[in-house]
Structures are given as C-alpha cells and as structure tokens.
Scaffold this active site. Structure first.
Site, PDB file in Angstrom:
ATOM      1  N   ASP A 378       0.579  -1.192  -0.209  1.00  0.00           N
ATOM      2  CA  ASP A 378      -0.023  -0.039   0.029  1.00  0.00           C
ATOM      3  C   ASP A 378       0.764   1.322   0.168  1.00  0.00           C
ATOM      4  OD1 ASP A 378       0.681  -0.595   2.488  1.00  0.00           O
ATOM      5  OD2 ASP A 378      -1.087  -0.273   3.457  1.00  0.00           O
ATOM      6  N   GLU A 524      -7.824   4.315   7.299  1.00  0.00           N
ATOM      7  CA  GLU A 524      -7.683   4.709   5.830  1.00  0.00           C
ATOM      8  C   GLU A 524      -9.035   5.432   5.206  1.00  0.00           C
ATOM      9  OE1 GLU A 524      -6.848   1.778   7.099  1.00  0.00           O
ATOM     10  OE2 GLU A 524      -4.572   2.151   6.901  1.00  0.00           O
TER      11      GLU A 524
HETATM   12  C1  DMJ Z   1      -0.683   2.423   9.960  1.00  0.00           C
HETATM   13  O1  DMJ Z   1       0.226   2.352  10.815  1.00  0.00           O
HETATM   14  C2  DMJ Z   1      -0.299   3.243   8.797  1.00  0.00           C
HETATM   15  O2  DMJ Z   1      -1.176   3.919   8.041  1.00  0.00           O
HETATM   16  C3  DMJ Z   1       0.128   2.161   7.809  1.00  0.00           C
HETATM   17  O3  DMJ Z   1       0.584   2.692   6.366  1.00  0.00           O
HETATM   18  C4  DMJ Z   1      -0.731   1.138   7.347  1.00  0.00           C
HETATM   19  N1  DMJ Z   1      -1.309   0.539   8.730  1.00  0.00           N
HETATM   20  C5  DMJ Z   1      -1.613   1.500   9.824  1.00  0.00           C
HETATM   21  C6  DMJ Z   1      -3.107   1.857   9.808  1.00  0.00           C
HETATM   22  O4  DMJ Z   1      -4.038   0.949   9.369  1.00  0.00           O
END
Ligand code: DMJ
Length: 617
Positions: A378, A524
């Site tokens: 992602d 998100e």
């Molecule tokens: C966070 O630590 C950050 O946004 C990361 O990129 C993805 N996981 C978590 C939130 O869901």
C-alpha cells in the site's frame, strides 16, 4: 477580517475565513506584544527629545544628558545584535547559497534548516502562538500549485454544527489520551478493556510518540508539554541494543512522530531524537540498497534479508528526505531515493504494479504475483506520489511511476457492482499473469482514494477524481452496512459471472462469511474522506466521517479508551487493543475534517503514512 479569539472549549483559536485566499489566518492585530513593541521605542525616543530644565542646545530641541547616554547604549546594543545574530546568516547566504551537493541539498537549504533550529519561543504564550501558526503552515514553501478547494465563507449554521462535531472528536481524543496516561504512560499501548499496557512496538512509548503532533494540532498544549518532558527525561532507544526492531513501524511511528511534532513545534529535542534514530536505522542496510525488515541498535546483531516487503522498503522516503533536509546530512535522502530509483527499473508483467516481495537489483522481472494496493504494498504507491510532492515536483520519475500504477489500477483492478450502480467501486486483487481480478479489498487499500484524488489535482487527471470518489464510497459502504457501523479488515464479495463485476450481499453489503471481520481502529477510509473534503469542499464527506465517529463512540468506546472489534457485526466482540495509529491517524483525520481548512492544509504539509505532517520547505 476579524482577529482570532481563543476558544477555551475547543482549546484553539477561532479565525474568520479570508475569502480571497480561501483559508483563515490570524490577524496581526492579535499579537498584543507586537503592538506594544512597535509603539514603545518610538514613544521613548520622543521623550528623549522633549524640552527639559537642564538643556544642552541642539537646534529646536534640547537633550537631557542622561537620556542621551541611554540612547547611545540602546544603539550599541542594536549594532551588536546585528553583528552577532543577523549578519552571519546573510553573509553565508551570499557566498555559497548556490553550492549544491550531489543530492540536491543546497547551503540555502541548510540555512533554512537553521531557521528551524532557532528556539521558537520564550514562554508559554509564545509557544502556543508559535504552534498555532505552525499548524497553519507558517514557514511552508512550495512551487507546486495549490490543490485545496477554495472554501467560501461558512454559514453560522454550518459553523455551529462543524464546531460541535470538532469538539466531540476532541473530547474523544482526550478520553483515549487520559486512558493511556492513567494505565500505560511510557508504554506502547493501553489495553482499553482490561486496563494495563502492552509493549509491542519496541517498548519505547509508541502511543506517546505517535500522538505528539495530534496533541499540538488539537491544542492540548499542557499535555504536549508533559509528553515532551517525558521524551526529554525518559525516552531511550538503547536499553536493549540486541533486540530485533521492526524497521517499517519504527520509521512511520517513531521517526514520523518525532519529525511531525518537530515541524509543528520547533522543539529541538524532537529533531535530535529523529536524528539519533536515523543513525540506528542505517543498521538495517546490510550490504544492500534495501533495508532489512528488522534492525538492531548494535549493528553487529543485524542479519541480511534475501527478499524485501515492498511496503517496508517503499515507506521511508518521506521520513528520510525530511530528516536530511532538517539536519543537512544527505545520507538519508540518498538511501531513500536509491530504493525508488532501483524499483523504477523493474520490469513487472503489468506496468506500474510490483509484487509484495521484491529483490534488490536493477532491471528485475516480476511475474505471476497477486497485485493489489492493500497490505504489504500500500504505502509504496502512497509514497511515490507524496515523495514527488515533498521534493517539490522535482523527482519526475516518481510521478511517472505513480501515474503508471494508476493507469493499471484503472485498467485491471477496478471492479464494479453487478447491480449497475455507478456510485461505488472496489479495488480487487489482480493476478499479474492471467489478469483476472477477484473481489477482495482490504481496509488498507482504502487509502488509495485519497492518493488518486491528490494525483488528479496535481496532474490534471479529472477522471481520477471520479474514481477516487467511487473508491471512497465503496469503503464507506463497508462501514454503513455492518452492525457496528465499522468496516471489516478485508471486505470480500461474491464473484459475478460477468468479468470485472461483483455481487453484494443484500443484508451486509460484503460477504460476512468470506470477509476478515475484525476492525482494528484503522484510519484509511477517514483519511480519504478528509482528503476528498479538502479537495472538493463537499459536506457529504464530513457527514460520512461523522457517521463513522458516532459508530466508534457507540461500538468501540470503553470506560478507559477505545477498543477494536474481532467481528464488525458483533459489538460485544471487543479485542482489548488500541493501536497507536488510532490517536495518530484515525482521530486526527476526524479532527481535521471538522477543522477550518487552514489547519494542516494539504498545500503546506505532506502527511506520512502514519498521518504525521511534514512541512513542505
Ligand atoms: C498505519 O500504521 C499506517 O497507516 C500504515 O501505512 C498502515 N497501517 C496502519 C493503519 O492502518
């Protein structure tokens, strides 16, 4: 424009929207000290030249000898100040501002950095003012076009509703922070149901560091100062120099946390900690241009990985580039760019898509992998765009890599509902060889809507904004249709016989038997709603965010803080866990969507993947 007034309930200054600029800023009249300092010396000088009873003749005026002496002292003081404080900076600028090192950092940059190092304040009121201005982008510089919507003046009714929502979010944060403070101070996470704590992110106080800039943004100055004191007196990274530390989480939560809070406060200790951490994270690079997934403080205990998770090596660029900019040490920026430069030479089956696991090497071919924009990949896509923004549009290659990925998303990944609705889509999982796509979308992938929206504004790709809206709507519906009002970790749908289409569950939207049903307080969807609101000005996004906040209050709030759920269709399934990103991201995005748009403007800051705002300078 009215001067800002301090609103005690909201703990922040109220400002009035400047219609021409489309954002609010404090009026100069606000600063009482500025007014007195302008008036006082002139008044004092005038008095020196008043008629006296002990005259020495000087034209029309008479001068008092004692006062003349005072005047001379003031002049000498001002000249000394000029030589000591101001002149050296300007002469340095004059002689070598154009000298550029191999990595594009000029001495002018270093001078700018030095401005940042100047102690920003001398007292409580000054620091509050400094932070207030900094949160509103003071000191930001960019040559890229502005992308935020030009918000018109707000009606009283809208303002009252927005401010009451803002206050509710702020209260929610205060509740979570108090729970952390009472039960887990100095530890990584509070256990929100049972009380107590967990140390699962290095044991360095993850929630504390991850929350620093949220405290500043929400105007919790006293609480920030307490946390800062803890950083100064208690924070240490060297207790256990042989323990394996996760590179990705350490960068985004700790380094991002320090840098974001530094950019909003100018507190030098925060930059010092980021720099010290930066030095240790270099231990992750063991004979490779890509960092290992774990590193140790003592480098002799670091191993060497053979393959690398894309998101782990593609999510340090913002932090490393900002660290180089602020410290003047180019090593971090060089490391960051080298990774993207290598990845830019890869030859995957689908242009722009890379697999979850990659090798270090130029021109490598990748085939037969599952492509997505979710877990393990992602933030690589997120950082292609954001690094281009942070480097002020100069790294054209990263823009091209981002645009190539977006073109492939549109061609292979977008899935539409079989019922013919045009309101929403999902981004599925694509097999790179067969090009078939499955209706399986992780919550993490919901960030992509925000990136599509920003890219559409910068690169003039208006159709990408439509896609961004549709992706956000699909993510929002995952919340809207569950019993808790919260979306699952991975929403899976029934496959349609028509290629590229999926079937929704009539009752639950996603299939509750196929989906991963937990909700771990992830941000998100709110992140994308916030970005869409700031770019379009549409109140619909605020209303959706408010609905999600109310679900959090109803389904996740405990007597101590907030908890995740193991099943979004069962509000009793509390998992007794509050990740630090709930305070760093989820509540921050909620707060920002109800703030005035000058607060952490997208035109002044780039947010790292953990929502830490990095000033664009
Ligand atoms: C966070 O630590 C950050 O946004 C990361 O990129 C993805 N996981 C978590 C939130 O869901």
């Amino acid at each position: 424009m009215e001067p800002p007034t301090f609103n005690r309930r909201l703990g922040q200054f109220r400002t009035v929207i400047d219609i021409e600029k489309g954002y609010s800023e404090p009026d100069q009249q606000y600063s009482p000290s500025a007014r007195t300092t302008v008036g006082a010396p002139l008044g004092g000088l005038k008095k020196l030249f008043d008629h006296t009873t002990d005259p020495i003749v000087s034209g029309r005026y008479t001068i008092n000898l004692r006062r003349l002496f005072v005047l001379l002292l003031i002049l000498i003081g001002m000249i000394t100040l000029w030589f000591v404080a101001i002149l050296p900076e300007h002469s340095a600028e004059g002689t070598d501002s154009l000298i550029q090192n191999a990595d594009g950092i000029t001495n002018q940059d270093r001078l700018n950095n030095n401005e940042d190092h100047v102690s920003p304040h001398t007292g409580a009121q000054d620091s509050a003012t400094y932070r207030y201005e900094r949160v509103r982008g003071k000191g930001a510089r960019t040559s890229l076009k502005k992308i935020q919507f030009k918000f018109p003046p707000e009606s009283d009714q809208d303002r009252l509703q927005r401010e009451s929502r803002l206050q509710a979010v702020r209260d929610g944060f205060e509740h979570a922070w108090t729970g952390y403070k009472d039960h887990a101070w100095g530890h990584d996470e509070v256990s929100p149901v049972s009380g107590g704590y967990k140390d699962n992110f290095n044991g360095w106080g993850a929630t504390m560091i991850d929350s620093l800039d949220t405290l500043v943004i929400m105007g919790f100055n006293k609480e920030f100062d307490e946390a800062l004191e803890w950083v100064k007196t208690k924070f240490t990274m060297t207790n256990n120099p042989t323990i394996q530390l996760p590179f990705f989480e350490t960068i985004i939560r700790y380094m991002g946390g320090f840098l974001g809070a530094y950019d909003l406060t100018g507190e030098k200790v925060l930059l010092d900690k980021a720099e010290e951490l930066g030095k240790y994270t270099l231990n992750a690079f063991q004979g490779s241009d890509f960092p290992n997934s774990h590193f140790t403080i003592d480098p002799s205990f670091s191993g060497r990985d053979e393959s690398f998770v894309l998101a782990e090596i593609g999510t340090l660029q913002l932090e490393f580039s900002r660290l180089s900019k602020l410290t003047g040490n180019p090593i971090y920026d060089q490391k960051a760019r080298k990774i993207f430069d290598i990845l830019g030479t890869a030859m995957p089956e689908i242009p722009g898509f890379l697999p979850p696991n990659v090798q270090d090497g130029e021109g490598l071919k990748y085939s037969n992998f599952q492509a997505s924009v979710g877990g393990m990949v992602d933030s690589y896509y997120e950082y292609l765009l954001k690094e281009w923004i942070l480097l002020d549009g100069k790294a054209t290659k990263y823009k091209e890599m981002f645009e190539e990925a977006v073109s492939s998303i549109k061609k292979y990944m977008v899935m539409t509902p079989e019922d013919g609705s045009k309101d929403y889509v999902i981004l599925g999982q694509v097999n790179s060889t067969s090009k078939t796509v499955e209706p399986d979308m992780g919550h993490l992938a919901c960030f992509m809507s925000g990136s599509l929206a920003m890219g559409s504004k910068y690169f003039g790709r208006s159709e990408d904004l439509l896609l961004a809206r549709q992706v956000a709507q699909g993510c929002y519906l995952g919340y809207h249709h569950s019993a808790s009002g919260l979306a699952p970790e991975a929403a899976r749908f029934t496959e349609s016989s028509q290629p590229g289409k999926f079937v929704t569950d009539p009752q639950h939207f996603f299939s509750q038997y196929r989906s991963r049903m937990e909700y771990i307080l992830r941000p998100e969807t709110l992140e994308s709603l916030w970005i869409l609101y700031r770019l379009t000005g549409e109140k619909k996004y605020q209303d959706q965010a408010w609905e999600i906040f109310q679900s959090l209050e109803r389904s996740c709030r405990t007597s101590i803080a907030y908890t995740g759920l193991t099943n979004v269709n069962n509000v009793h399934s509390k998992d007794n866990k509050m990740e630090s990103f709930f305070l760093a991201e989820t509540l921050k995005y909620l707060y920002l969507i109800f703030s005035t748009p000058d607060v952490i403007s997208l035109d002044d800051f780039v947010l790292n993947t953990e929502a830490h705002p990095l000033l664009r300078t």
